[in-house]
Design a protein around this motif. Structure first.
Motif, PDB file in Angstrom:
ATOM      1  N   UNK A 140      -3.196   1.634  -8.630  1.00 47.97           N
ATOM      2  CA  UNK A 140      -3.805   0.633  -7.752  1.00 47.97           C
ATOM      3  C   UNK A 140      -3.652   1.054  -6.295  1.00 47.97           C
ATOM      4  N   UNK A 141      -2.505   1.614  -5.971  1.00 51.57           N
ATOM      5  CA  UNK A 141      -2.260   2.111  -4.620  1.00 51.57           C
ATOM      6  C   UNK A 141      -3.242   3.233  -4.273  1.00 51.57           C
ATOM      7  N   UNK A 142      -3.493   4.126  -5.250  1.00 56.07           N
ATOM      8  CA  UNK A 142      -4.405   5.249  -5.017  1.00 56.07           C
ATOM      9  C   UNK A 142      -5.852   4.788  -4.875  1.00 56.07           C
ATOM     10  N   UNK A 163      -9.481  -3.508   9.574  1.00 56.47           N
ATOM     11  CA  UNK A 163      -9.036  -2.589  10.616  1.00 56.47           C
ATOM     12  C   UNK A 163     -10.125  -2.282  11.635  1.00 56.47           C
ATOM     13  N   UNK A 164     -11.281  -1.807  11.167  1.00 58.85           N
ATOM     14  CA  UNK A 164     -12.334  -1.360  12.086  1.00 58.85           C
ATOM     15  C   UNK A 164     -12.966  -2.522  12.859  1.00 58.85           C
ATOM     16  N   UNK A 165     -12.985  -3.706  12.286  1.00 55.34           N
ATOM     17  CA  UNK A 165     -13.565  -4.873  12.975  1.00 55.34           C
ATOM     18  C   UNK A 165     -12.500  -5.786  13.567  1.00 55.34           C
ATOM     19  N   UNK A 166     -11.252  -5.322  13.497  1.00 55.05           N
ATOM     20  CA  UNK A 166     -10.133  -6.104  14.066  1.00 55.05           C
ATOM     21  C   UNK A 166     -10.083  -7.528  13.513  1.00 55.05           C
ATOM     22  N   UNK A 167     -10.324  -7.653  12.213  1.00 60.00           N
ATOM     23  CA  UNK A 167     -10.304  -8.959  11.562  1.00 60.00           C
ATOM     24  C   UNK A 167      -8.964  -9.121  10.844  1.00 60.00           C
ATOM     25  N   UNK A 168      -8.029  -9.763  11.502  1.00 60.94           N
ATOM     26  CA  UNK A 168      -6.688  -9.947  10.952  1.00 60.94           C
ATOM     27  C   UNK A 168      -6.688 -10.787   9.694  1.00 60.94           C
ATOM     28  N   UNK A 169      -7.589 -11.762   9.613  1.00 58.47           N
ATOM     29  CA  UNK A 169      -7.642 -12.630   8.438  1.00 58.47           C
ATOM     30  C   UNK A 169      -8.070 -11.846   7.192  1.00 58.47           C
ATOM     31  N   UNK A 170      -9.079 -10.966   7.356  1.00 56.48           N
ATOM     32  CA  UNK A 170      -9.543 -10.138   6.229  1.00 56.48           C
ATOM     33  C   UNK A 170      -8.424  -9.216   5.751  1.00 56.48           C
ATOM     34  N   UNK A 171      -7.666  -8.669   6.697  1.00 61.72           N
ATOM     35  CA  UNK A 171      -6.555  -7.799   6.339  1.00 61.72           C
ATOM     36  C   UNK A 171      -5.477  -8.580   5.591  1.00 61.72           C
ATOM     37  N   UNK A 172      -5.195  -9.797   6.068  1.00 59.21           N
ATOM     38  CA  UNK A 172      -4.190 -10.639   5.424  1.00 59.21           C
ATOM     39  C   UNK A 172      -4.601 -10.988   3.998  1.00 59.21           C
ATOM     40  N   UNK A 173      -5.863 -11.353   3.803  1.00 56.03           N
ATOM     41  CA  UNK A 173      -6.366 -11.694   2.468  1.00 56.03           C
ATOM     42  C   UNK A 173      -6.275 -10.490   1.538  1.00 56.03           C
ATOM     43  N   UNK A 174      -6.579  -9.311   2.073  1.00 56.89           N
ATOM     44  CA  UNK A 174      -6.490  -8.089   1.276  1.00 56.89           C
ATOM     45  C   UNK A 174      -5.061  -7.830   0.827  1.00 56.89           C
ATOM     46  N   UNK A 175      -4.121  -7.962   1.747  1.00 56.70           N
ATOM     47  CA  UNK A 175      -2.710  -7.734   1.426  1.00 56.70           C
ATOM     48  C   UNK A 175      -2.231  -8.740   0.379  1.00 56.70           C
ATOM     49  N   UNK A 176      -2.577 -10.007   0.570  1.00 61.23           N
ATOM     50  CA  UNK A 176      -2.163 -11.044  -0.382  1.00 61.23           C
ATOM     51  C   UNK A 176      -2.750 -10.774  -1.762  1.00 61.23           C
ATOM     52  N   UNK A 177      -4.023 -10.366  -1.797  1.00 70.25           N
ATOM     53  CA  UNK A 177      -4.682 -10.064  -3.068  1.00 70.25           C
ATOM     54  C   UNK A 177      -3.981  -8.916  -3.789  1.00 70.25           C
ATOM     55  N   UNK A 178      -3.647  -7.864  -3.043  1.00 70.51           N
ATOM     56  CA  UNK A 178      -2.951  -6.721  -3.638  1.00 70.51           C
ATOM     57  C   UNK A 178      -1.584  -7.119  -4.181  1.00 70.51           C
ATOM     58  N   UNK A 179      -0.867  -7.945  -3.429  1.00 72.95           N
ATOM     59  CA  UNK A 179       0.451  -8.401  -3.870  1.00 72.95           C
ATOM     60  C   UNK A 179       0.335  -9.208  -5.162  1.00 72.95           C
ATOM     61  N   UNK A 180      -0.666 -10.081  -5.232  1.00 72.71           N
ATOM     62  CA  UNK A 180      -0.868 -10.906  -6.427  1.00 72.71           C
ATOM     63  C   UNK A 180      -1.212 -10.025  -7.635  1.00 72.71           C
ATOM     64  N   UNK A 181      -2.081  -9.037  -7.433  1.00 68.62           N
ATOM     65  CA  UNK A 181      -2.473  -8.143  -8.531  1.00 68.62           C
ATOM     66  C   UNK A 181      -1.263  -7.353  -9.035  1.00 68.62           C
ATOM     67  N   UNK A 182      -0.476  -6.817  -8.109  1.00 67.62           N
ATOM     68  CA  UNK A 182       0.709  -6.037  -8.491  1.00 67.62           C
ATOM     69  C   UNK A 182       1.707  -6.906  -9.247  1.00 67.62           C
ATOM     70  N   UNK A 183       1.952  -8.113  -8.735  1.00 65.52           N
ATOM     71  CA  UNK A 183       2.880  -9.017  -9.408  1.00 65.52           C
ATOM     72  C   UNK A 183       2.390  -9.375 -10.805  1.00 65.52           C
ATOM     73  N   UNK A 184       1.075  -9.568 -10.933  1.00 64.13           N
ATOM     74  CA  UNK A 184       0.500  -9.892 -12.233  1.00 64.13           C
ATOM     75  C   UNK A 184       0.663  -8.749 -13.222  1.00 64.13           C
ATOM     76  N   UNK A 185       0.381  -7.533 -12.774  1.00 58.77           N
ATOM     77  CA  UNK A 185       0.531  -6.358 -13.644  1.00 58.77           C
ATOM     78  C   UNK A 185       1.983  -6.194 -14.073  1.00 58.77           C
ATOM     79  N   UNK A 186       2.901  -6.330 -13.110  1.00 57.24           N
ATOM     80  CA  UNK A 186       4.318  -6.155 -13.416  1.00 57.24           C
ATOM     81  C   UNK A 186       4.827  -7.236 -14.364  1.00 57.24           C
TER      82      UNK A 186
END
Length: 199
Positions: A140-142, A163-186
């Motif tokens: 998933x990281x790759x 990053x490119x559009x300086x949208x902090x909210x989009x970045x936050x949602x992406x990080x939260x989504x990744x964390x949820x997916x990883x936790x679910x897999x684990x």
């Protein structure tokens, strides 16, 4: 992208891990040259950062899927990256099988194939599930870097919008989504492995 690469990588990884475990010194099918050569190839592939591997095997990717851009093109390096990783994890899982089990199988006249399929794999099943779980998180990281070849994915979303559009909210949602997916897999992998280990 994640699912296909994981399935292909798991198939190749189990084969690699089985050969490494069976052909090593003292293994069921001891073969030192095969063991040394395969181990060297695995070590080389595992030592390459994914982003470098991604570009280094572009000719091979084009040969396999006919293009170096898009989801299909990303699956090839993802599979090449994860297969040796899973192979090492599978090897370690198989080496955890007690020698007594293997010796008992030999005393009953089991062939090397029977020893592997009927004794080693069942004994290592819980550990193998945890190995695939760990590999899934690494894969998933790759996939987050696969956006560099136009494969899209959540990593591409984070870069393009966060990053490119300086949208902090989009970045936050992406990080939260990744964390949820990883936790679910684990969580899923740990619970399935626990059930098999109890058996």
């Amino acid at each position: 992208m994640l699912g296909v690469a994981l399935v292909l990588g798991s198939i190749l990884g189990v084969a690699i891990g089985a050969v490494l475990a069976l052909t090593r010194q003292g293994g069921v099918l001891e073969n030192r040259p095969v063991s040394i050569i395969l181990a060297a190839v695995v070590n080389v592939l595992r030592s390459l950062p994914f982003i470098i591997l991604l570009f280094a095997i572009i000719p091979f990717t084009r040969l396999v899927v006919g293009t170096s851009i898009g989801v299909a093109a990303a699956i090839v390096p993802l599979t090449v990256m994860i297969a040796p990783y899973i192979g090492r994890l599978v090897e370690n899982s198989l080496l955890e099988v007690p020698r007594g089990v293997i010796e008992a199988a030999r005393s009953m006249g089991a062939t090397p194939w029977q020893i592997f399929t009927r004794f080693m794999l069942p004994e290592a099943r819980g550990s193998l599930i945890l190995a695939v779980t760990i590999a899934s998180v690494g894969l998933l990281d790759a996939t987050a870097m696969a956006g560099t070849v136009g494969a899209g994915g959540i990593g591409d979303l984070a870069v393009s919008y966060g990053y490119q559009r300086y949208d902090g909210f989009a970045m936050l949602i992406t990080v939260i989504t990744l964390v949820i997916i990883v936790q679910g897999i684990q969580f899923l992998g740990t619970n399935v492995a626990r059930r098999y280990r109890r058996r």
